[in-house]
Design an enzyme around this catalytic site. Structure first.
Site, PDB file in Angstrom:
ATOM      1  N   CYS A 159       0.673  -1.063   0.086  1.00 59.35           N
ATOM      2  CA  CYS A 159       0.060  -0.089  -0.095  1.00 59.35           C
ATOM      3  C   CYS A 159       0.764   1.237  -0.036  1.00 59.35           C
ATOM      4  O   CYS A 159       0.120   2.319   0.215  1.00 59.35           O
ATOM      5  CB  CYS A 159      -1.047   0.055   1.313  1.00 59.35           C
ATOM      6  SG  CYS A 159      -2.230  -1.362   1.118  1.00 59.35           S
ATOM      7  N   HIS A 210      -2.527   8.423   6.163  1.00 63.95           N
ATOM      8  CA  HIS A 210      -2.933   6.999   5.493  1.00 63.95           C
ATOM      9  C   HIS A 210      -4.315   7.038   5.882  1.00 63.95           C
ATOM     10  O   HIS A 210      -5.046   6.485   4.896  1.00 63.95           O
ATOM     11  CB  HIS A 210      -1.935   6.017   6.080  1.00 63.95           C
ATOM     12  CG  HIS A 210      -2.105   4.921   5.572  1.00 63.95           C
ATOM     13  ND1 HIS A 210      -1.893   4.470   4.282  1.00 63.95           N
ATOM     14  CD2 HIS A 210      -2.656   3.538   6.004  1.00 63.95           C
ATOM     15  CE1 HIS A 210      -2.110   3.194   3.867  1.00 63.95           C
ATOM     16  NE2 HIS A 210      -3.090   2.658   4.983  1.00 63.95           N
ATOM     17  N   GLU A 225      -0.947   5.790  13.555  1.00 67.43           N
ATOM     18  CA  GLU A 225      -0.699   6.770  12.926  1.00 67.43           C
ATOM     19  C   GLU A 225      -0.889   8.301  13.892  1.00 67.43           C
ATOM     20  O   GLU A 225       0.070   9.162  13.854  1.00 67.43           O
ATOM     21  CB  GLU A 225      -1.711   7.523  11.710  1.00 67.43           C
ATOM     22  CG  GLU A 225      -1.220   6.980  10.511  1.00 67.43           C
ATOM     23  CD  GLU A 225      -2.038   7.723   9.321  1.00 67.43           C
ATOM     24  OE1 GLU A 225      -1.712   8.433   8.585  1.00 67.43           O
ATOM     25  OE2 GLU A 225      -3.187   7.219   9.314  1.00 67.43           O
ATOM     26  N   HIS A 245      -9.691   2.674  -0.555  1.00 67.61           N
ATOM     27  CA  HIS A 245      -8.340   2.495  -0.384  1.00 67.61           C
ATOM     28  C   HIS A 245      -7.955   1.639  -1.544  1.00 67.61           C
ATOM     29  O   HIS A 245      -8.527   0.529  -1.588  1.00 67.61           O
ATOM     30  CB  HIS A 245      -8.088   1.617   0.842  1.00 67.61           C
ATOM     31  CG  HIS A 245      -6.631   1.432   1.244  1.00 67.61           C
ATOM     32  ND1 HIS A 245      -5.644   1.567   0.216  1.00 67.61           N
ATOM     33  CD2 HIS A 245      -6.028   0.790   2.200  1.00 67.61           C
ATOM     34  CE1 HIS A 245      -4.480   1.093   0.804  1.00 67.61           C
ATOM     35  NE2 HIS A 245      -4.886   0.857   2.084  1.00 67.61           N
ATOM     36  N   PHE A 269       0.755  -3.296   4.408  1.00 66.55           N
ATOM     37  CA  PHE A 269       1.119  -4.824   4.691  1.00 66.55           C
ATOM     38  C   PHE A 269       2.344  -5.102   4.360  1.00 66.55           C
ATOM     39  O   PHE A 269       3.092  -5.100   3.345  1.00 66.55           O
ATOM     40  CB  PHE A 269       0.086  -5.788   4.099  1.00 66.55           C
ATOM     41  CG  PHE A 269      -1.154  -5.822   4.511  1.00 66.55           C
ATOM     42  CD1 PHE A 269      -1.561  -4.999   5.490  1.00 66.55           C
ATOM     43  CD2 PHE A 269      -2.310  -6.509   3.790  1.00 66.55           C
ATOM     44  CE1 PHE A 269      -2.895  -4.842   6.123  1.00 66.55           C
ATOM     45  CE2 PHE A 269      -3.776  -6.545   4.599  1.00 66.55           C
ATOM     46  CZ  PHE A 269      -4.009  -5.599   5.550  1.00 66.55           C
TER      47      PHE A 269
END
Length: 419
Positions: A169, A309, A320, A346, A405
Site C-alpha cells: 500500500c 494514511h 498514525e 483504499h 502490509f
C-alpha cells in the site's frame, strides 16, 4: 548543486470522476464515492461495498486493440499519463528519449485480468488442469507486473529508467520517491511517476474478508469509510490511478512550466514486525517522517498539513496518531490532518499516488480536503482531522504518509512549487 524534482503535470482516474478536476471537485466538496459493488456479484461476501471508477475505456480514447491487450489497471495508467503530459505542456517527442523515465507503482498488478482468465481456463474453477488453449494471447503480460510500467513507457516513448515498484500500500508513494531520486541522481530529466491498481475482484474481496479488514457496513456504503471515527469498522476497497510528470526543477522553470509542488524529501522503512500488524507507539512511521523532514531540511514546526494514511482500521488510525505526536511534537496538535480514503476508498498501491496528487493540488489551491464521515472522533485520535468540510488554509509544506502490509512505512514532504 543538488538537482530538485517538481511536479508539473497531474493525471487522475479515480472513483467519483475521471480526470484531475473531477477528482479535486469531489475531494474539496467532501463527497464520497463508495457504493455497493457492481463490477462482480459480491452477494456472497462479508464486505460488499467499494469505491469504483466509472470508466469507459472507449470514451477515454483507447482503441479496441488497446482494450483487448491491457488490464483495467493498465488502461487507467495510460489514460492518466495522457492527461498528465497534456497538463504539463511538455512535448515528449522533443526530448531525448533516453532522459525520460517511468516509475510506476502497483500492489496487485493485473489482478482483474488474471482472475478472469483463470476462470475461463479452469472452467470457473472446475478443472484442476487448466486448458491453455483458451488463454488470450496477452496472458503472459498479465502475469508480469512490469507490463504496467512498459505500457506507460510505450505511451511516451521513454527509453530511460523504467521500473515497476511494488511495496504494497506504499507503492504509490515509493514510486514517486524513486522518481525524485532519479532526478537527483541525474539519471533522468523527466519521469512519469505514480501508481495504478484495479483490485476489485472476487479474489481480492475474499482475501480481505478472511482477515476482516474491510468494512461490513453494506447498508450504508456512502458512510462506510470512516477514518478516525469511533464507529469505524475497517477500510473500503477502491481502485484508481494517478500519474504525475516529475521534472528537474531548473529545466521546468526555464520553460515556464506551471509547478504544482516540489518533492522535497522522502523516506521509506520496514518495521520487520508483522505482516499486517502495527506497533501502537507509531515508532516506525515516526522514523520515516523524521528522516523525510531532515532530507527536506525542514523542521516539524514548518509542516502546514498532513495527508494521513487514514485507512479506517482501528490499529492504523491509532498508530498514525501516535506517530504524528512522536515525530511532530507539539505541532501535531496544531496542524490539520485528513484522510481522502474517506471519500475514494483504499486502492491499495494506487492510493499513495492519488494522495500525492491531492497534496499537490491542495498546495496549489491552498485548500485542505476534509475527512468525510467523521462524526464521532475516537478519543485516542485527538488531533485536528478536518471533519466533513474542506478548509481554506495557507500552506507551504505538506506531509503525506503511507503504511502497508508487510511493515512498509513511507513519508513524503512536498513544498509549494513557486517559493
Amino acid at each position: 548543486m543538488t538537482r530538485k524534482a517538481v511536479i508539473t503535470g497531474i493525471g487522475v482516474v479515480a472513483p467519483g470522476g475521471v480526470g484531475r478536476e473531477a477528482f479535486w471537485d469531489l475531494l474539496s466538496a467532501g463527497r464520497t464515492a463508495t457504493r455497493a459493488i457492481s463490477l462482480f456479484d459480491a452477494s456472497g461476501f462479508r464486505s460488499r461495498i467499494a469505491a469504483e471508477v466509472d470508466f469507459d475505456p472507449r470514451a477515454a480514447g483507447l482503441s479496441y486493440q488497446e482494450i483487448r491487450r491491457m488490464d483495467r489497471a493498465a488502461q487507467f495508467a495510460v489514460v492518466a499519463v495522457d492527461e498528465a503530459v497534456a497538463d504539463s505542456g511538455i512535448e515528449p517527442g522533443a526530448l531525448d528519449p533516453e532522459r525520460i523515465g517511468v516509475s510506476l507503482g502497483s500492489a496487485v498488478g493485473c489482478t482483474t485480468s488474471l482472475e478472469q482468465e483463470y476462470r475461463v481456463l479452469s472452467d470457473d474453477g472446475r478443472r484442476w488442469l487448466v486448458d491453455h488453449a483458451y488463454g488470450v494471447p496477452h496472458l503472459y503480460g498479465h502475469m508480469v507486473p512490469s507490463t504496467l510500467a512498459v505500457e506507460v513507457a510505450w505511451r511516451v516513448a521513454a527509453q530511460g529508467p523504467v521500473a515497476l515498484v511494488s511495496t504494497g500500500c506504499t507503492s504509490g508513494l515509493d514510486a514517486v520517491g524513486r522518481a525524485m531520486q532519479l532526478i537527483a541522481d541525474n539519471s533522468a530529466d523527466v519521469v512519469l511517476a505514480g501508481a495504478t491498481d484495479a483490485p476489485l475482484s472476487p479474489i481480492t474481496s475474499a482475501c480481505f474478508d478472511a482477515i476482516k479488514a474491510t468494512s461490513a457496513n453494506n447498508d450504508d456504503p456512502e458512510h462506510a469509510s470512516r477514518p478516525f471515527d469511533a464507529e469505524r469498522d475497517g477500510f473500503v476497497l477502491g481502485e484508481g490511478c494517478a500519474v504525475m510528470v516529475v521534472e528537474e526543477a531548473e529545466a521546468a522553470r526555464a520553460r515556464g512550466a506551471r509547478i504544482y509542488a516540489e518533492l522535497a524529501g522522502s523516506a521509506s522503512f520496514s518495521n520487520a514486525f508483522h505482516m499486517t500488524g502495527l506497533r501502537p507507539d507509531g515508532r516506525e512511521m515516526a522514523r520515516a517522517i523524521t528522516v523525510a523532514l531532515d532530507r527536506a531540511r525542514l523542521d516539524p514546526s514548518e509542516v502546514d498539513y498532513v495527508n494521513a494514511h487514514g485507512s479506517g482500521t482501528q490499529q492504523n488510525d491509532r498508530h498514525e496518531t501516535a506517530a504524528f505526536k512522536r515525530s511532530l511534537g507539539e505541532r501535531a496538535y496544531r496542524v490539520p490532518v485528513s484522510s481522502i480514503k474517506s471519500m475514494i476508498g483504499h486502492s491499495l498501491g494506487a492510493i499513495g499516488s492519488l494522495e500525492v496528487a491531492a497534496c499537490a493540488l491542495a498546495l496549489d489551491r491552498q485548500v485542505v480536503p476534509p475527512t468525510a464521515n467523521l462524526h464521532h472522533p475516537e478519543p485516542a485520535c485527538d488531533l485536528d482531522y478536518v471533519p466533513l468540510v474542506a478548509r481554506e488554509h495557507p500552506m507551504d509544506t505538506v506531509l503525506s504518509v503511507g503504511s502497508g502490509f508487510g511493515g512498509f512505512q513511507t513519508a513524503m514532504v512536498l513544498t509549494r512549487g513557486n517559493r
